[in-house]
Write a protein that holds these residues in place. Sequence first.
Motif, short mmCIF file in Angstrom:
data_model
loop_
_atom_site.label_atom_id
_atom_site.label_comp_id
_atom_site.label_asym_id
_atom_site.label_seq_id
_atom_site.Cartn_x
_atom_site.Cartn_y
_atom_site.Cartn_z
N GLU A 135 0.76 -1.34 -0.01
CA GLU A 135 0.09 -0.07 -0.25
C GLU A 135 0.78 1.32 -0.15
OE1 GLU A 135 -3.95 -1.57 2.34
OE2 GLU A 135 -2.11 -0.89 3.49
N ARG A 136 2.00 1.25 0.78
CA ARG A 136 2.91 2.41 0.91
C ARG A 136 3.45 2.60 -0.47
NH1 ARG A 136 5.49 0.67 4.59
NH2 ARG A 136 4.60 1.65 6.21
N LYS A 137 3.88 1.56 -1.33
CA LYS A 137 4.52 1.57 -2.52
C LYS A 137 3.28 2.26 -3.48
CE LYS A 137 7.06 -0.81 -6.01
NZ LYS A 137 6.39 -0.19 -7.16
N ALA A 138 2.46 1.55 -3.52
CA ALA A 138 1.34 2.04 -4.39
C ALA A 138 0.87 3.72 -4.33
CB ALA A 138 -0.02 1.16 -4.37
N LEU A 139 0.86 4.25 -3.08
CA LEU A 139 0.41 5.24 -2.67
C LEU A 139 1.69 6.43 -3.24
CD1 LEU A 139 -1.34 7.38 -1.23
CD2 LEU A 139 0.08 6.93 0.97
N ARG A 140 3.04 5.85 -2.90
CA ARG A 140 4.14 6.70 -3.47
C ARG A 140 4.27 6.70 -4.84
NH1 ARG A 140 8.07 3.88 -1.37
NH2 ARG A 140 8.48 2.64 -3.25
N ASP A 141 4.09 5.54 -5.68
CA ASP A 141 3.84 5.64 -7.11
C ASP A 141 2.84 6.53 -7.63
OD1 ASP A 141 6.09 4.02 -7.12
OD2 ASP A 141 4.92 2.23 -7.42
N ALA A 142 1.77 6.49 -7.16
CA ALA A 142 0.67 7.36 -7.45
C ALA A 142 1.01 8.85 -7.39
CB ALA A 142 -0.61 7.13 -7.08
N ASP A 143 1.59 9.24 -6.18
CA ASP A 143 2.09 10.69 -5.91
C ASP A 143 3.23 11.11 -6.94
OD1 ASP A 143 0.30 10.94 -3.93
OD2 ASP A 143 1.75 10.62 -2.26
N ARG A 144 4.05 10.23 -7.11
CA ARG A 144 5.11 10.54 -8.22
C ARG A 144 5.01 10.60 -9.70
NH1 ARG A 144 10.43 7.06 -5.98
NH2 ARG A 144 10.76 8.27 -3.97
N ALA A 145 3.73 9.91 -9.85
CA ALA A 145 3.55 9.96 -11.56
C ALA A 145 3.55 11.08 -12.26
CB ALA A 145 2.03 9.08 -11.89
N GLU A 146 2.94 12.24 -11.70
CA GLU A 146 3.11 13.41 -12.51
C GLU A 146 3.75 14.46 -11.73
OE1 GLU A 146 2.20 13.68 -15.50
OE2 GLU A 146 1.65 11.54 -15.64
N TRP A 147 4.34 14.52 -10.77
CA TRP A 147 4.71 15.48 -9.83
C TRP A 147 6.21 15.91 -10.69
CZ3 TRP A 147 3.60 18.32 -5.28
CH2 TRP A 147 4.65 19.02 -4.88
N ARG A 148 6.07 17.30 -10.53
CA ARG A 148 7.22 18.23 -10.83
C ARG A 148 7.14 19.53 -10.15
NH1 ARG A 148 9.56 17.49 -15.63
NH2 ARG A 148 11.21 18.41 -14.87
N THR A 149 8.27 19.76 -9.69
CA THR A 149 8.61 21.16 -8.94
C THR A 149 7.73 22.30 -9.42
OG1 THR A 149 10.89 19.98 -7.93
CG2 THR A 149 10.24 22.60 -7.56
N PRO A 150 6.87 23.02 -8.71
CA PRO A 150 6.34 24.24 -9.08
C PRO A 150 7.48 25.32 -9.35
CG PRO A 150 5.21 23.30 -7.17
CD PRO A 150 6.53 22.60 -7.41
N HIS A 151 6.97 26.33 -10.02
CA HIS A 151 8.01 27.51 -10.20
C HIS A 151 8.68 27.87 -8.79
CE1 HIS A 151 10.15 31.13 -11.37
NE2 HIS A 151 9.56 30.77 -12.82
N LEU A 152 9.73 27.92 -8.53
CA LEU A 152 10.41 28.19 -7.42
C LEU A 152 10.06 29.45 -6.69
CD1 LEU A 152 14.06 26.79 -7.97
CD2 LEU A 152 12.16 25.71 -6.88
N ASP A 153 9.66 30.71 -7.62
CA ASP A 153 9.29 31.69 -7.00
C ASP A 153 8.00 31.77 -6.25
OD1 ASP A 153 11.55 32.84 -7.78
OD2 ASP A 153 10.87 33.44 -9.50
N SER A 154 7.06 30.61 -6.52
CA SER A 154 5.96 30.31 -5.87
C SER A 154 5.84 29.81 -4.61
CB SER A 154 4.94 29.87 -6.93
OG SER A 154 5.37 28.46 -6.99
N LEU A 155 7.17 29.40 -4.09
CA LEU A 155 7.08 28.42 -2.89
C LEU A 155 7.87 29.30 -1.93
CD1 LEU A 155 8.89 25.28 -4.51
CD2 LEU A 155 6.51 25.72 -3.99
N GLU A 156 7.16 29.05 -0.80
CA GLU A 156 7.74 29.78 0.36
C GLU A 156 8.84 29.43 0.84
OE1 GLU A 156 5.25 30.11 3.78
OE2 GLU A 156 3.26 30.99 2.58
N ARG A 157 9.97 30.06 0.93
CA ARG A 157 11.34 29.56 1.61
C ARG A 157 11.21 28.95 2.88
NH1 ARG A 157 16.10 33.74 0.96
NH2 ARG A 157 15.29 33.63 -1.22
N PRO A 158 11.84 27.78 3.17
CA PRO A 158 12.01 27.03 4.38
C PRO A 158 12.46 28.26 5.55
CG PRO A 158 13.42 26.18 3.13
CD PRO A 158 12.69 27.10 2.29
N VAL A 159 11.99 27.89 6.83
CA VAL A 159 12.36 28.63 7.82
C VAL A 159 13.27 27.86 8.43
CG1 VAL A 159 11.92 30.00 9.73
CG2 VAL A 159 10.42 29.95 8.01
N PHE A 160 14.67 28.19 8.86
CA PHE A 160 15.62 27.43 9.73
C PHE A 160 15.41 27.47 11.13
CE2 PHE A 160 19.33 27.00 6.57
CZ PHE A 160 18.76 26.21 5.86
#
Length: 586
Positions: free
Chosen positions: A530-555
Amino acid sequence: MTIHHPNSEGPPTSAHDGAADTGANTGASVDSAHVGDIVGALGRIRRDDRDSRRTWRRKLRTLLVIMGPGLIVMVGDNDAGGVATYSDAGQNYGMKLVWTLALLIPVLYVNQEMVVRLGAVSGVGHARLIFQRFGRFWGAFSVGDLFLVNSLTIVTEFIGVALALNYFGVPQKVSVPLAAVLLFAVVAGGSFRRWERFLFGLIAVNIVMFPMALMAHPSAGESARGLVPQFAGGLDSTLLLLIVSIVGTTVAPWQLFFQQSNVVDKRITPRWMKYEKADLWIGIAVVMIGAVAIMATSAFVFKDTDLFGQFSDAGGVASGLKQHGSHALGALFAIVLLDASLVGANAVSLATAYTLGDTFGRRHSLHWKLSEAKLFYVGYAVLIGISATIMLSSDAHTQGLITQWVQALAGVLLPSATVFLVLLCNDKPVLGPWVNTLRQNIVAGAIVWSLVLLSLALTAATFFHSITATQYETGFAVGAGLGVVGGGVIAAVTRRGARKAELARAAAAFDGIDSEQVTAIDNTPLTRAERKALRDADRAEWRTPHLDSLERPVFSPLRKAGLLTLRAYLLIAVILVCYAVFHGGN
């Protein structure tokens, strides 16, 4: 705006590089040359290719097209500095340091697999991700380290060219300028395919390592015994410096920047990632076979001779092989050295040029012509020119110190580069379902901590010459214990957070779920399937959004303090490496 035909090799032209599509299909790519058909030395794969590869013949053909970034970055690793370092190990210690190469195989794969993932999923280079996610302060540190080490590394490549061609009677005033012109001409043609074919041609020359090693009459038994970890003659600052140099020349920071950018430049997407990982394994096999062959050649030819334990430089090795072996053996070694120097100079220079484009947001692709990406090509040319000039203006003693210093410097700076790599591979907004698994983080953490311990040992050896091998072994054991305890705490915290995220995704997969069902899921762990199926489904079409649209992580304060401490320590370690190299050289 000019419409670019999808079957042509070059990039589309547009008003600006941001004209490339962004979003789910193309990732965060901002250079339009990084989107399109995969054009390799051995074929082409169309961007819209969705065919299944069910037969081994089709899979092999696909691998041949994808192959390149992993193979080139690994063979580029066996550069002039690598040839000198492996020769040093063989001539001074025989085959007793082969174990260091074996231990570096997982380090090579883990580090380079992470940048393959980052490049294929995000569509941008390593430097751009660091600047976007960590800010200018940390970006400047990472890029500053890279530029310093890379420029000096390219000096060592020209030293290798000069030493190799000097064996055949060509003076360095002729050989170095000719090599510089050749390196620029190959890159500046505006053709990714032509460049990759040239590199493949150079890589094919490595076949001469087999007859070279066989002519040294190696002993299989003695070589196999070298796989057992041992400190030949006792652990001291000289041996530690050589081990750090082997680490630095085999797993160098420039490799991270080169392979991620080259994956992006070749337009490899997650669909083709398993082929790129196979390409990486092929490259690792080639680099390890080459390293052992070089070490064995100097180990067995110089064994029981007056040159054993008297390493000077790679040129001296070639002359010594001629003296104690044959002219043909010396000539083969010189050819290997020349070939390694050219591949290394090309790869390291490109890593720097790619980083310049990432840093300043300018076009940086081998698909562009010279007039279309001036900063990329001018930066490459300036770097080649400065490095060649430094080499020509230095004497033999200085060149030897630079060669040794660069490899050791790369070794002590690697933990810093790996830390940022691991942080990026755990950045959920960037990689989504492609982030590191717990197992990958444990392995990566062990690698970083091992490199830090090795650097600490070198520091201790520089200051305290009376430390015994037993004391070093005790120190490594204590350090390993601390690493296990600290890693266990971090793993427990990470696992708890990962489980919450996993259960949230599982809950979202059900329609009409209510609070009771959520509670049931929360109390029922997912099976591996189940874990593998869930991961594969998530990964199928995922690509990083435009970086400017992402909030920078807080250290967090703890993470920021840890990074500052690592940076301060590495600065001290660099100073100590300089002292160890130049003090030893004098």
